[in-house]
Scaffold this motif. Structure first.
Motif, PDB file in Angstrom:
ATOM      1  N   ASP A  56       0.996  -1.067  -0.090  1.00  0.00           N
ATOM      2  CA  ASP A  56       0.061   0.076  -0.086  1.00  0.00           C
ATOM      3  C   ASP A  56       0.863   1.293   0.089  1.00  0.00           C
ATOM      4  OD1 ASP A  56      -2.371  -1.319   0.064  1.00  0.00           O
ATOM      5  OD2 ASP A  56      -2.787  -1.243   2.125  1.00  0.00           O
ATOM      6  N   HIS A  57       2.208   1.180   0.528  1.00  0.00           N
ATOM      7  CA  HIS A  57       2.819   2.341   0.465  1.00  0.00           C
ATOM      8  C   HIS A  57       4.089   2.763  -0.119  1.00  0.00           C
ATOM      9  CE1 HIS A  57       0.775   3.107   4.418  1.00  0.00           C
ATOM     10  NE2 HIS A  57       1.056   1.910   4.848  1.00  0.00           N
ATOM     11  N   PHE A  58       3.813   1.667  -1.081  1.00  0.00           N
ATOM     12  CA  PHE A  58       5.076   1.648  -2.163  1.00  0.00           C
ATOM     13  C   PHE A  58       4.698   1.680  -3.729  1.00  0.00           C
ATOM     14  CE2 PHE A  58       6.164  -1.073   1.477  1.00  0.00           C
ATOM     15  CZ  PHE A  58       7.054  -0.334   1.900  1.00  0.00           C
ATOM     16  N   GLY A  59       4.994   1.008  -4.561  1.00  0.00           N
ATOM     17  CA  GLY A  59       4.712   1.322  -5.944  1.00  0.00           C
ATOM     18  C   GLY A  59       5.406   2.511  -6.200  1.00  0.00           C
ATOM     19  N   SER A  60       4.887   3.361  -6.838  1.00  0.00           N
ATOM     20  CA  SER A  60       5.302   4.809  -7.268  1.00  0.00           C
ATOM     21  C   SER A  60       4.459   5.697  -6.940  1.00  0.00           C
ATOM     22  CB  SER A  60       6.036   4.843  -8.672  1.00  0.00           C
ATOM     23  OG  SER A  60       6.459   6.214  -8.936  1.00  0.00           O
ATOM     24  N   PHE A  61       4.621   6.817  -5.953  1.00  0.00           N
ATOM     25  CA  PHE A  61       3.676   7.652  -5.641  1.00  0.00           C
ATOM     26  C   PHE A  61       3.768   9.025  -6.080  1.00  0.00           C
ATOM     27  CE2 PHE A  61       5.843   7.016  -1.585  1.00  0.00           C
ATOM     28  CZ  PHE A  61       6.104   8.262  -1.183  1.00  0.00           C
ATOM     29  N   PRO A  62       2.915   9.922  -6.117  1.00  0.00           N
ATOM     30  CA  PRO A  62       3.019  11.373  -6.421  1.00  0.00           C
ATOM     31  C   PRO A  62       3.438  11.866  -5.029  1.00  0.00           C
ATOM     32  CG  PRO A  62       0.884  11.094  -6.478  1.00  0.00           C
ATOM     33  CD  PRO A  62       1.389   9.537  -6.392  1.00  0.00           C
ATOM     34  N   MET A  63       4.488  13.190  -5.269  1.00  0.00           N
ATOM     35  CA  MET A  63       4.566  13.815  -4.167  1.00  0.00           C
ATOM     36  C   MET A  63       4.246  15.258  -4.330  1.00  0.00           C
ATOM     37  SD  MET A  63       8.407  12.554  -2.859  1.00  0.00           S
ATOM     38  CE  MET A  63       9.194  12.999  -4.184  1.00  0.00           C
ATOM     39  N   ALA A  64       3.250  15.898  -3.776  1.00  0.00           N
ATOM     40  CA  ALA A  64       2.536  17.106  -4.021  1.00  0.00           C
ATOM     41  C   ALA A  64       1.814  17.294  -2.949  1.00  0.00           C
ATOM     42  CB  ALA A  64       1.593  17.099  -5.349  1.00  0.00           C
ATOM     43  N   PRO A  65       1.674  18.892  -2.478  1.00  0.00           N
ATOM     44  CA  PRO A  65       2.257  19.974  -2.959  1.00  0.00           C
ATOM     45  C   PRO A  65       3.570  20.498  -2.541  1.00  0.00           C
ATOM     46  CG  PRO A  65       0.514  20.651  -1.719  1.00  0.00           C
ATOM     47  CD  PRO A  65       0.507  19.235  -1.794  1.00  0.00           C
ATOM     48  N   TRP A  66       4.173  19.358  -1.935  1.00  0.00           N
ATOM     49  CA  TRP A  66       5.643  19.469  -1.617  1.00  0.00           C
ATOM     50  C   TRP A  66       6.302  17.919  -1.795  1.00  0.00           C
ATOM     51  CZ3 TRP A  66       2.243  19.388   2.273  1.00  0.00           C
ATOM     52  CH2 TRP A  66       2.440  18.464   3.499  1.00  0.00           C
ATOM     53  N   CYS A  67       7.639  18.094  -1.756  1.00  0.00           N
ATOM     54  CA  CYS A  67       8.380  16.775  -2.079  1.00  0.00           C
ATOM     55  C   CYS A  67       9.437  16.901  -0.702  1.00  0.00           C
ATOM     56  CB  CYS A  67       9.471  16.988  -3.412  1.00  0.00           C
ATOM     57  SG  CYS A  67       8.430  17.175  -4.797  1.00  0.00           S
ATOM     58  N   GLY A  68       9.291  15.487  -0.333  1.00  0.00           N
ATOM     59  CA  GLY A  68      10.320  15.285   0.664  1.00  0.00           C
ATOM     60  C   GLY A  68      10.013  15.889   1.966  1.00  0.00           C
ATOM     61  N   ARG A  69      10.928  16.415   2.838  1.00  0.00           N
ATOM     62  CA  ARG A  69      10.781  16.978   4.039  1.00  0.00           C
ATOM     63  C   ARG A  69      10.642  18.361   4.065  1.00  0.00           C
ATOM     64  NH1 ARG A  69      14.257  12.718   4.773  1.00  0.00           N
ATOM     65  NH2 ARG A  69      13.705  11.272   6.257  1.00  0.00           N
ATOM     66  N   THR A  70       9.597  19.061   4.737  1.00  0.00           N
ATOM     67  CA  THR A  70       9.262  20.455   4.812  1.00  0.00           C
ATOM     68  C   THR A  70       9.820  20.681   6.465  1.00  0.00           C
ATOM     69  OG1 THR A  70       7.831  20.725   3.180  1.00  0.00           O
ATOM     70  CG2 THR A  70       7.805  22.496   4.937  1.00  0.00           C
ATOM     71  N   GLU A  71      10.610  21.559   6.516  1.00  0.00           N
ATOM     72  CA  GLU A  71      11.272  21.600   8.024  1.00  0.00           C
ATOM     73  C   GLU A  71      10.211  22.114   8.845  1.00  0.00           C
ATOM     74  OE1 GLU A  71      15.037  23.840  10.021  1.00  0.00           O
ATOM     75  OE2 GLU A  71      14.102  24.665   8.229  1.00  0.00           O
ATOM     76  N   ASN A  72      10.257  21.298  10.030  1.00  0.00           N
ATOM     77  CA  ASN A  72       9.283  21.488  11.086  1.00  0.00           C
ATOM     78  C   ASN A  72       7.730  21.677  10.630  1.00  0.00           C
ATOM     79  OD1 ASN A  72      11.578  21.494  13.145  1.00  0.00           O
ATOM     80  ND2 ASN A  72      11.816  23.855  12.372  1.00  0.00           N
ATOM     81  N   GLY A  73       7.534  21.631   9.441  1.00  0.00           N
ATOM     82  CA  GLY A  73       6.203  21.368   9.102  1.00  0.00           C
ATOM     83  C   GLY A  73       5.223  22.566   8.984  1.00  0.00           C
ATOM     84  N   GLN A  74       6.528  23.525   8.496  1.00  0.00           N
ATOM     85  CA  GLN A  74       6.050  25.014   8.293  1.00  0.00           C
ATOM     86  C   GLN A  74       6.521  25.441   7.209  1.00  0.00           C
ATOM     87  OE1 GLN A  74       6.709  26.708  12.057  1.00  0.00           O
ATOM     88  NE2 GLN A  74       8.430  28.011  11.317  1.00  0.00           N
ATOM     89  N   PHE A  75       5.731  26.350   6.326  1.00  0.00           N
ATOM     90  CA  PHE A  75       6.354  27.415   5.492  1.00  0.00           C
ATOM     91  C   PHE A  75       5.648  28.605   5.281  1.00  0.00           C
ATOM     92  CE2 PHE A  75       2.565  25.412   3.695  1.00  0.00           C
ATOM     93  CZ  PHE A  75       2.274  26.509   2.751  1.00  0.00           C
TER      94      PHE A  75
END
Length: 264
Positions: free
Chosen positions: A41-60
């Motif tokens: 369920d968590h693998f295959g190939s998934f889209p990352m949006a509206p951000w990719c990877g880690r966003t620092e401390n969960g804020q922008f």
């Protein structure tokens, strides 16, 4: 297992399954009867949006306004909000093409629509993703997180690419802002490829698969025994804060990923 709506595309001996009910991820790619993606369920190939990877401390920030995102990989927010949500299939397509959409909702603070287009032929897959706003402009990123099987039954895969630089990774797993000469793996690292992503995976005497696209950033992750990840994206991890790309009413954000393969 989740209950999932799926769509299957077939071209020659290639068969692609898109799990529209589970984040519009590619659940399976079989080439000549051989599965090349890690299953689950968590693998295959998934889209990352509206951000990719880690966003620092969960804020922008967007201008002077600070937004907070769910911290799902403490202390950071990771991989966007759409990878496990149901998407809607658009009409049309056929045996080798399918189009899906997703309308952004909370916890993302802005309204907009993401579209993914899958096009399969006998020796390649092209996936396009676009993000448009319904109102205010906002920073965003797009990308994909494929989990390619490390081993297809014989020898382990090799990864070949020639990046211009590597983003130095800090203890918090975020780029420090310093670009360094590429280091040998294993990796959980972001690399710059200003001429476009070009990474070749080779399973000796079995299959060669090239991941390419016009994006200038790729994350390589090969620290797990089961799979390796080659992740094209429109900016580096924490890019909402360090390399913001604005989605505006007149300028959507677009990304393309292509896989080309040949038997060996």
């Amino acid at each position: 297992m989740k209950t999932q709506e799926t769509a299957t595309l077939v071209a020659g001996d290639a068969e692609l399954t898109v799990q529209s009910g589970n984040g519009c991820r590619i659940g399976s790619l079989r080439i000549g009867g051989t599965e090349v993606l890690r299953q689950g369920d968590h693998f295959g190939s998934f889209p990352m949006a509206p951000w990719c990877g880690r966003t620092e401390n969960g804020q922008f920030r967007n201008g002077g306004q600070v937004h907070r995102l769910p911290v799902n990989s403490p202390p950071h927010a990771i991989h966007g909000t759409v990878r496990d949500k149901p998407w809607r299939r658009a009409r049309g397509g056929g045996d080798t093409q399918a189009v899906f959409t997703y309308d952004l909702v909370e916890p993302w603070p802005y309204s907009g629509r993401i579209t993914q287009i899958f096009e399969l032929d006998e020796s390649s897959l092209t996936v396009r993703m676009g993000l448009e706003t319904y109102g205010d402009s906002f920073p965003a990123q797009l990308g994909w997180h494929p989990w390619f099987l490390r081993n297809l039954g014989r020898e382990d895969v090799t990864i070949d690419f020639d990046p211009a630089w590597q983003e130095e990774r800090g203890a918090d797993h975020l780029p420090t802002g310093k670009r360094i000469d590429p280091l040998p793996g294993p990796w959980d690292d972001c690399f710059g490829m200003p001429d476009g992503v070009a990474v070749t995976l080779t399973w000796p005497e079995q299959l060669e698969l090239k991941v390419s696209g016009p994006e200038q950033w790729v994350v390589i992750y090969d620290e797990q025994p089961e799979a390796v990840c080659v992740e094209p994206q429109t900016g580096p991890p924490n890019g909402l804060n360090t390399e913001p790309r604005l989605v505006t009413p007149i300028e959507p954000l677009e990304a393309t990923m292509r896989w080309d393969w040949r038997p060996l």
